[in-house]
Design a protein around this motif. Structure first.
Motif, PDB file in Angstrom:
ATOM      1  N   LEU A  62       0.834  -1.084  -0.081  1.00 51.93           N
ATOM      2  CA  LEU A  62      -0.018  -0.040  -0.083  1.00 51.93           C
ATOM      3  C   LEU A  62       0.837   1.233   0.019  1.00 51.93           C
ATOM      4  CD1 LEU A  62      -2.893   1.285   0.267  1.00 51.93           C
ATOM      5  CD2 LEU A  62      -2.645   1.234   2.720  1.00 51.93           C
ATOM      6  N   VAL A  63       0.705   2.153  -1.066  1.00 48.55           N
ATOM      7  CA  VAL A  63       1.624   3.434  -1.065  1.00 48.55           C
ATOM      8  C   VAL A  63       0.638   4.422  -0.715  1.00 48.55           C
ATOM      9  CG1 VAL A  63       2.881   4.822  -2.913  1.00 48.55           C
ATOM     10  CG2 VAL A  63       3.028   2.059  -3.062  1.00 48.55           C
ATOM     11  N   LYS A  64       1.220   5.265   0.076  1.00 49.36           N
ATOM     12  CA  LYS A  64       0.419   6.579   0.133  1.00 49.36           C
ATOM     13  C   LYS A  64       0.971   7.498  -0.922  1.00 49.36           C
ATOM     14  CE  LYS A  64       0.272  10.561   3.295  1.00 49.36           C
ATOM     15  NZ  LYS A  64       0.366  11.319   4.649  1.00 49.36           N
ATOM     16  N   VAL A  65       0.222   8.230  -1.716  1.00 51.22           N
ATOM     17  CA  VAL A  65       0.590   8.872  -3.098  1.00 51.22           C
ATOM     18  C   VAL A  65       0.773  10.294  -2.533  1.00 51.22           C
ATOM     19  CG1 VAL A  65      -0.277   9.541  -5.260  1.00 51.22           C
ATOM     20  CG2 VAL A  65      -0.636   7.380  -4.607  1.00 51.22           C
ATOM     21  N   HIS A  66       2.007  10.710  -2.898  1.00 56.76           N
ATOM     22  CA  HIS A  66       2.379  12.029  -2.771  1.00 56.76           C
ATOM     23  C   HIS A  66       2.184  13.204  -3.818  1.00 56.76           C
ATOM     24  CE1 HIS A  66       4.029  12.066   1.613  1.00 56.76           C
ATOM     25  NE2 HIS A  66       4.123  10.757   1.247  1.00 56.76           N
ATOM     26  N   ALA A  67       2.266  12.619  -4.945  1.00 56.00           N
ATOM     27  CA  ALA A  67       2.313  13.294  -6.130  1.00 56.00           C
ATOM     28  C   ALA A  67       2.146  12.486  -7.359  1.00 56.00           C
ATOM     29  CB  ALA A  67       3.492  14.030  -6.242  1.00 56.00           C
ATOM     30  N   VAL A  68       1.319  12.915  -8.396  1.00 54.29           N
ATOM     31  CA  VAL A  68       0.965  12.625  -9.689  1.00 54.29           C
ATOM     32  C   VAL A  68       1.255  13.603 -10.934  1.00 54.29           C
ATOM     33  CG1 VAL A  68      -0.992  11.834 -10.921  1.00 54.29           C
ATOM     34  CG2 VAL A  68      -0.807  10.892  -8.378  1.00 54.29           C
ATOM     35  N   SER A  69       1.850  13.001 -11.707  1.00 55.42           N
ATOM     36  CA  SER A  69       1.915  13.896 -12.899  1.00 55.42           C
ATOM     37  C   SER A  69       1.123  13.306 -14.101  1.00 55.42           C
ATOM     38  CB  SER A  69       3.508  13.818 -13.309  1.00 55.42           C
ATOM     39  OG  SER A  69       3.668  12.575 -13.934  1.00 55.42           O
ATOM     40  N   LEU A  70       0.995  14.622 -14.989  1.00 51.72           N
ATOM     41  CA  LEU A  70      -0.021  14.119 -16.025  1.00 51.72           C
ATOM     42  C   LEU A  70       0.622  14.101 -17.258  1.00 51.72           C
ATOM     43  CD1 LEU A  70      -2.818  16.884 -15.170  1.00 51.72           C
ATOM     44  CD2 LEU A  70      -2.886  14.308 -14.756  1.00 51.72           C
ATOM     45  N   GLN A  71       0.116  13.329 -18.317  1.00 54.46           N
ATOM     46  CA  GLN A  71       0.608  13.635 -19.781  1.00 54.46           C
ATOM     47  C   GLN A  71      -0.331  13.647 -20.721  1.00 54.46           C
ATOM     48  OE1 GLN A  71       3.014  11.326 -18.361  1.00 54.46           O
ATOM     49  NE2 GLN A  71       1.380  10.135 -17.466  1.00 54.46           N
ATOM     50  N   TYR A  72      -0.325  13.701 -21.903  1.00 52.99           N
ATOM     51  CA  TYR A  72      -1.135  13.958 -23.044  1.00 52.99           C
ATOM     52  C   TYR A  72      -2.092  12.668 -22.933  1.00 52.99           C
ATOM     53  CZ  TYR A  72      -2.921  13.857 -28.165  1.00 52.99           C
ATOM     54  OH  TYR A  72      -3.738  13.951 -29.014  1.00 52.99           O
ATOM     55  N   ARG A  73      -1.715  11.327 -22.774  1.00 57.19           N
ATOM     56  CA  ARG A  73      -2.502  10.136 -22.604  1.00 57.19           C
ATOM     57  C   ARG A  73      -3.584  10.376 -21.505  1.00 57.19           C
ATOM     58  NH1 ARG A  73      -2.136   5.714 -18.561  1.00 57.19           N
ATOM     59  NH2 ARG A  73      -2.790   3.788 -19.481  1.00 57.19           N
ATOM     60  N   ASP A  74      -3.402  10.994 -20.712  1.00 61.84           N
ATOM     61  CA  ASP A  74      -4.470  11.591 -19.438  1.00 61.84           C
ATOM     62  C   ASP A  74      -5.510  12.282 -20.364  1.00 61.84           C
ATOM     63  OD1 ASP A  74      -3.407   9.971 -17.173  1.00 61.84           O
ATOM     64  OD2 ASP A  74      -1.978  11.941 -17.264  1.00 61.84           O
ATOM     65  N   LEU A  75      -5.373  13.171 -21.007  1.00 68.69           N
ATOM     66  CA  LEU A  75      -6.329  13.866 -21.724  1.00 68.69           C
ATOM     67  C   LEU A  75      -7.132  13.088 -22.747  1.00 68.69           C
ATOM     68  CD1 LEU A  75      -4.095  16.919 -22.942  1.00 68.69           C
ATOM     69  CD2 LEU A  75      -5.690  16.951 -20.962  1.00 68.69           C
ATOM     70  N   ILE A  76      -6.627  12.302 -23.438  1.00 66.71           N
ATOM     71  CA  ILE A  76      -7.308  11.451 -24.436  1.00 66.71           C
ATOM     72  C   ILE A  76      -8.148  10.168 -23.780  1.00 66.71           C
ATOM     73  CG2 ILE A  76      -6.113  11.961 -26.361  1.00 66.71           C
ATOM     74  CD1 ILE A  76      -4.587   9.384 -25.989  1.00 66.71           C
ATOM     75  N   VAL A  77      -7.607   9.907 -22.520  1.00 66.79           N
ATOM     76  CA  VAL A  77      -8.604   8.785 -21.628  1.00 66.79           C
ATOM     77  C   VAL A  77      -9.723   9.396 -21.211  1.00 66.79           C
ATOM     78  CG1 VAL A  77      -8.384   7.677 -19.595  1.00 66.79           C
ATOM     79  CG2 VAL A  77      -6.633   7.329 -20.823  1.00 66.79           C
ATOM     80  N   ALA A  78      -9.699  10.622 -20.955  1.00 68.29           N
ATOM     81  CA  ALA A  78     -10.814  11.413 -20.391  1.00 68.29           C
ATOM     82  C   ALA A  78     -11.874  11.838 -21.470  1.00 68.29           C
ATOM     83  CB  ALA A  78     -10.202  12.933 -19.763  1.00 68.29           C
ATOM     84  N   LYS A  79     -11.267  11.711 -22.619  1.00 65.78           N
ATOM     85  CA  LYS A  79     -12.325  11.945 -23.812  1.00 65.78           C
ATOM     86  C   LYS A  79     -12.748  10.484 -24.370  1.00 65.78           C
ATOM     87  CE  LYS A  79      -9.962  16.253 -25.377  1.00 65.78           C
ATOM     88  NZ  LYS A  79      -9.240  16.570 -26.088  1.00 65.78           N
ATOM     89  N   GLY A  80     -12.162   9.274 -23.777  1.00 63.09           N
ATOM     90  CA  GLY A  80     -12.484   8.193 -24.399  1.00 63.09           C
ATOM     91  C   GLY A  80     -11.728   7.735 -25.610  1.00 63.09           C
ATOM     92  N   GLN A  81     -10.701   8.390 -26.016  1.00 65.08           N
ATOM     93  CA  GLN A  81     -10.144   8.056 -27.323  1.00 65.08           C
ATOM     94  C   GLN A  81      -8.736   7.251 -27.221  1.00 65.08           C
ATOM     95  OE1 GLN A  81     -10.004  12.046 -28.751  1.00 65.08           O
ATOM     96  NE2 GLN A  81     -12.054  12.301 -28.910  1.00 65.08           N
ATOM     97  N   TYR A  82      -8.597   6.688 -25.945  1.00 67.18           N
ATOM     98  CA  TYR A  82      -6.976   6.150 -25.965  1.00 67.18           C
ATOM     99  C   TYR A  82      -7.225   4.950 -26.824  1.00 67.18           C
ATOM    100  CZ  TYR A  82      -3.121   4.200 -23.738  1.00 67.18           C
ATOM    101  OH  TYR A  82      -1.907   3.807 -23.307  1.00 67.18           O
ATOM    102  N   PRO A  83      -6.372   4.740 -27.741  1.00 63.87           N
ATOM    103  CA  PRO A  83      -6.330   3.922 -28.764  1.00 63.87           C
ATOM    104  C   PRO A  83      -6.227   2.110 -28.272  1.00 63.87           C
ATOM    105  CG  PRO A  83      -4.514   5.170 -29.309  1.00 63.87           C
ATOM    106  CD  PRO A  83      -5.168   5.759 -27.929  1.00 63.87           C
ATOM    107  N   LEU A  84      -5.395   2.335 -27.241  1.00 64.79           N
ATOM    108  CA  LEU A  84      -5.070   1.039 -26.383  1.00 64.79           C
ATOM    109  C   LEU A  84      -6.031   0.351 -25.383  1.00 64.79           C
ATOM    110  CD1 LEU A  84      -1.002   1.497 -25.690  1.00 64.79           C
ATOM    111  CD2 LEU A  84      -2.300   0.882 -28.086  1.00 64.79           C
ATOM    112  N   GLY A  85      -7.129   1.037 -25.435  1.00 65.18           N
ATOM    113  CA  GLY A  85      -8.324   0.777 -24.560  1.00 65.18           C
ATOM    114  C   GLY A  85      -8.419   1.281 -23.099  1.00 65.18           C
ATOM    115  N   GLN A  86      -9.576   1.138 -22.587  1.00 69.50           N
ATOM    116  CA  GLN A  86      -9.869   1.518 -21.177  1.00 69.50           C
ATOM    117  C   GLN A  86     -10.792   1.078 -20.858  1.00 69.50           C
ATOM    118  OE1 GLN A  86      -9.993   5.795 -22.984  1.00 69.50           O
ATOM    119  NE2 GLN A  86     -11.439   6.183 -21.214  1.00 69.50           N
ATOM    120  N   LYS A  87     -10.764   0.909 -19.260  1.00 72.68           N
ATOM    121  CA  LYS A  87     -12.054   0.218 -18.783  1.00 72.68           C
ATOM    122  C   LYS A  87     -13.075   1.288 -18.407  1.00 72.68           C
ATOM    123  CE  LYS A  87     -11.563  -0.595 -14.112  1.00 72.68           C
ATOM    124  NZ  LYS A  87     -12.112   0.319 -13.023  1.00 72.68           N
TER     125      LYS A  87
END
Length: 346
Positions: free
Chosen positions: A37-62
């Motif tokens: 179990l990891v206590k998360v201190h920081a998360v970084s974003l990338q372009y992939r996060d934007l396309i996952v949020a739009k449902g457009q990630y070509p490698l599939g998402q849950k």
């Protein structure tokens, strides 16, 4: 400390944009014997996060995923069979949690955080112990959170199976996360770097980070010809190709005979690439797709980062509650380097 039972996490109940980011509370799953179990201190974003949020990630998402793939945190609990790790250690999780070494497989691809499986935009995250790497001592949690995707992608491209040599010439496109890490890692390895951008201000930062040459592709649309001029007609040894179809024809013109083009992204949109096979063949170009990297490569990269005391470029840090603002800033493309969300208050 007592082990927490609940976590606040973001989810995407709908995927037509990051305005759907919803902060919820959820129970923390019971640890399996080989998990931590990891206590998360920081998360970084990338372009992939934007396309996952739009449902457009070509490698599939849950459905309804917890987004985010890149985090740094501290171990707060260990499964009963976990060896070699201790509570309190500072860690990152590998992007694909089951990619320990070697090449990607279909099964490994299905373990990518923040799309096929729930990601890291959460206060506490359960991960398999085999996915963990130690954070270089000189880095903060915010800096370390930028390593799993952007840094490791650049490392795999430049220092993977076909590594650059001191004296090689490397071209990086733009000043996003992967490109800036590519610039830093290439300079640290003794290469000469050419950087492109549409902004003179961003190119000035690239210069400070060690780029020997810079090209503003708005002012010089035929940047490939400029690269050939800089290299006296030879072309560059390595290109980090983040534009995709929109830039790849210029990349194959700018790379040397037998040089390497690493395919990483597709941020420049579509274009006619019908002549690409002929170009690649006629120049004996090595073209390789990069799907992040393995935990073994992550450990190798961290040794280099520690040896040269490389510091990731963090453009802006947002609070956990400001996740949507962080996504907005990522989408605006104003950043140089990485956009980070500080999850933990302490």
């Amino acid at each position: 400390m007592s082990i927490p039972q609940k976590t606040r996490e973001y989810r995407l109940p709908k995927v037509d944009g990051f305005h759907n980011l919803t902060l919820t509370e959820a129970p923390i799953p019971k640890l399996k014997a080989t998990e931590v179990l990891v206590k998360v201190h920081a998360v970084s974003l990338q372009y992939r996060d934007l396309i996952v949020a739009k449902g457009q990630y070509p490698l599939g998402q849950k459905e309804n995923p917890v987004p985010g793939s890149d985090m740094a945190g501290e171990i707060v609990a260990l499964g009963e069979e976990v060896r070699g790790w201790a509570v309190g250690e500072r860690v990152c999780a590998n992007f694909a949690v089951d990619h320990v070494f070697g090449d990607v497989t279909e099964e490994i691809k299905a373990t990518g955080l923040g799309a096929p499986i729930d990601g890291v935009l959460t206060e506490y995250k359960v991960v398999p112990a085999h996915a963990l790497v130690r954070i270089p001592e000189h880095l903060s949690y915010e800096e370390a959170s930028t390593l799993p995707c952007a840094a490791l992608t650049a490392y795999n491209a430049l220092l993977g199976p076909n590594p650059l040599k001191g004296g090689d010439i490397v071209l990086v496109q733009g000043t996003g996360g992967v490109s800036i890490f590519g610039l830093q890692l290439a300079v640290a390895s003794g290469a000469t770097v050419i950087a492109t951008s549409s902004s003179d201000e961003k190119l000035a930062i690239a210069k400070k980070l060690g780029a020997a040459y810079t090209i503003n592709y708005k002012k010089t649309p035929n940047w490939d010809e400029e690269v050939l001029k800089i290299t006296n007609g030879r072309g560059v040894d390595h290109i980090l190709e983040v534009g995709g179809p929109g830039t790849i024809m210029k990349s194959v013109n700018a790379v040397r005979y037998g040089g390497t083009v690493s395919l990483i992204g597709f941020v420049a949109g579509q274009a006619d690439v019908s002549l690409l096979p002929v170009k690649v063949l006629s120049k004996a170009i090595i073209m390789r797709g990069i799907l992040i990297g393995s935990r073994a490569q992550f450990e190798d990269m961290n040794r280099l980062i520690s040896a040269v005391k490389l510091r990731p470029v963090v453009d802006k840090v947002f609070s956990f509650e400001e996740a949507r603002k962080a996504y907005e800033y990522q989408e605006s493309q104003q950043h140089v380097g990485k956009v980070v969300i500080k999850v933990s208050k302490d």
